[in-house]
Design a protein around this motif. Sequence first.
Motif, PDB file in Angstrom:
ATOM      1  N   ASP A   1      34.389  47.492  39.396  1.00 26.36           N
ATOM      2  CA  ASP A   1      33.680  46.293  39.838  1.00 26.36           C
ATOM      3  C   ASP A   1      34.553  45.060  39.684  1.00 26.36           C
ATOM      4  O   ASP A   1      34.617  44.215  40.578  1.00 26.36           O
ATOM      5  N   GLU A   2      35.231  44.947  38.549  1.00 25.29           N
ATOM      6  CA  GLU A   2      36.096  43.791  38.317  1.00 25.29           C
ATOM      7  C   GLU A   2      37.274  43.801  39.290  1.00 25.29           C
ATOM      8  O   GLU A   2      37.644  42.758  39.848  1.00 25.29           O
ATOM      9  N   GLU A   3      37.846  44.961  39.533  1.00 25.20           N
ATOM     10  CA  GLU A   3      38.963  45.073  40.481  1.00 25.20           C
ATOM     11  C   GLU A   3      38.528  44.620  41.877  1.00 25.20           C
ATOM     12  O   GLU A   3      39.250  43.888  42.560  1.00 25.20           O
ATOM     13  N   GLN A   4      37.347  45.056  42.306  1.00 26.22           N
ATOM     14  CA  GLN A   4      36.832  44.662  43.618  1.00 26.22           C
ATOM     15  C   GLN A   4      36.596  43.154  43.687  1.00 26.22           C
ATOM     16  O   GLN A   4      36.868  42.509  44.694  1.00 26.22           O
ATOM     17  N   ALA A   5      36.075  42.572  42.598  1.00 21.93           N
ATOM     18  CA  ALA A   5      35.828  41.135  42.559  1.00 21.93           C
ATOM     19  C   ALA A   5      37.142  40.364  42.606  1.00 21.93           C
ATOM     20  O   ALA A   5      37.251  39.348  43.309  1.00 21.93           O
ATOM     21  N   ARG A   6      38.150  40.838  41.892  1.00 19.96           N
ATOM     22  CA  ARG A   6      39.467  40.179  41.925  1.00 19.96           C
ATOM     23  C   ARG A   6      40.082  40.262  43.325  1.00 19.96           C
ATOM     24  O   ARG A   6      40.678  39.300  43.809  1.00 19.96           O
ATOM     25  N   LYS A   7      39.926  41.414  43.964  1.00 23.24           N
ATOM     26  CA  LYS A   7      40.453  41.598  45.317  1.00 23.24           C
ATOM     27  C   LYS A   7      39.764  40.635  46.280  1.00 23.24           C
ATOM     28  O   LYS A   7      40.418  39.992  47.105  1.00 23.24           O
ATOM     29  N   ALA A   8      38.440  40.526  46.179  1.00 16.09           N
ATOM     30  CA  ALA A   8      37.691  39.623  47.059  1.00 16.09           C
ATOM     31  C   ALA A   8      38.112  38.169  46.833  1.00 16.09           C
ATOM     32  O   ALA A   8      38.280  37.406  47.796  1.00 16.09           O
ATOM     33  N   LEU A   9      38.302  37.784  45.572  1.00  9.40           N
ATOM     34  CA  LEU A   9      38.731  36.419  45.260  1.00  9.40           C
ATOM     35  C   LEU A   9      40.121  36.164  45.847  1.00  9.40           C
ATOM     36  O   LEU A   9      40.369  35.137  46.471  1.00  9.40           O
TER      37      LEU A   9
ATOM     38  N   LEU B   1      40.950  33.334  48.628  1.00  7.79           N
ATOM     39  CA  LEU B   1      41.949  32.306  48.363  1.00  7.79           C
ATOM     40  C   LEU B   1      43.083  32.363  49.387  1.00  7.79           C
ATOM     41  O   LEU B   1      43.516  31.339  49.894  1.00  7.79           O
ATOM     42  N   GLY B   2      43.539  33.575  49.690  1.00 12.37           N
ATOM     43  CA  GLY B   2      44.616  33.726  50.664  1.00 12.37           C
ATOM     44  C   GLY B   2      44.247  33.154  52.014  1.00 12.37           C
ATOM     45  O   GLY B   2      45.048  32.459  52.650  1.00 12.37           O
TER      46      GLY B   2
END
Length: 158
Positions: free
Chosen positions: A62-70, A74-75
């Motif tokens: 879940d955290e990995e997916q949230a970091r990827k989405a962020l 941002l990109g």
Amino acid sequence: MNVSDGSPHVVVGVDGSPSSYAALRWAIRQARQTGATLDVVGVYDVPGATGRSAPPVDAAFDEEQARKALSEELGAVLSRSGDMPPMEQHVVRGSPAKVLIEASAGADLLVVGSRGRGGFSSLLLGSVSQQCAVHAACPVVIVRAAASAEAAGATDTP
């Protein structure tokens, strides 16, 4: 979350929605104009993941997916934003309203998007932006995607 080095501090909540993109663009412009540090906060939660009958939760995934989405959000926004203010990024698990209200402590401004649901559904569901407006420890700017796109003359999300 907040850095208290004496410089102005703007916190922006992001969630990948069109209004979140608009809020992030607005917060970047504001931070640039005021010389503020920008604190970008992505919040994720797993509804119903507590209690005995809850399904197993892979917190790392879940955290990995949230970091990827962020990172993707941002990109997309940063690629069009020119000069960037000093920035920090945080991904936090929890209730979005609670996390953003806590992040507002020590900030000069909290920026959030509004999905504009309004009406009966917002009374039932509650509104992160409404909760932030009522409970944040600093002034709050609520940005609507449609209003932001019209003001910028843009029609695309990022």
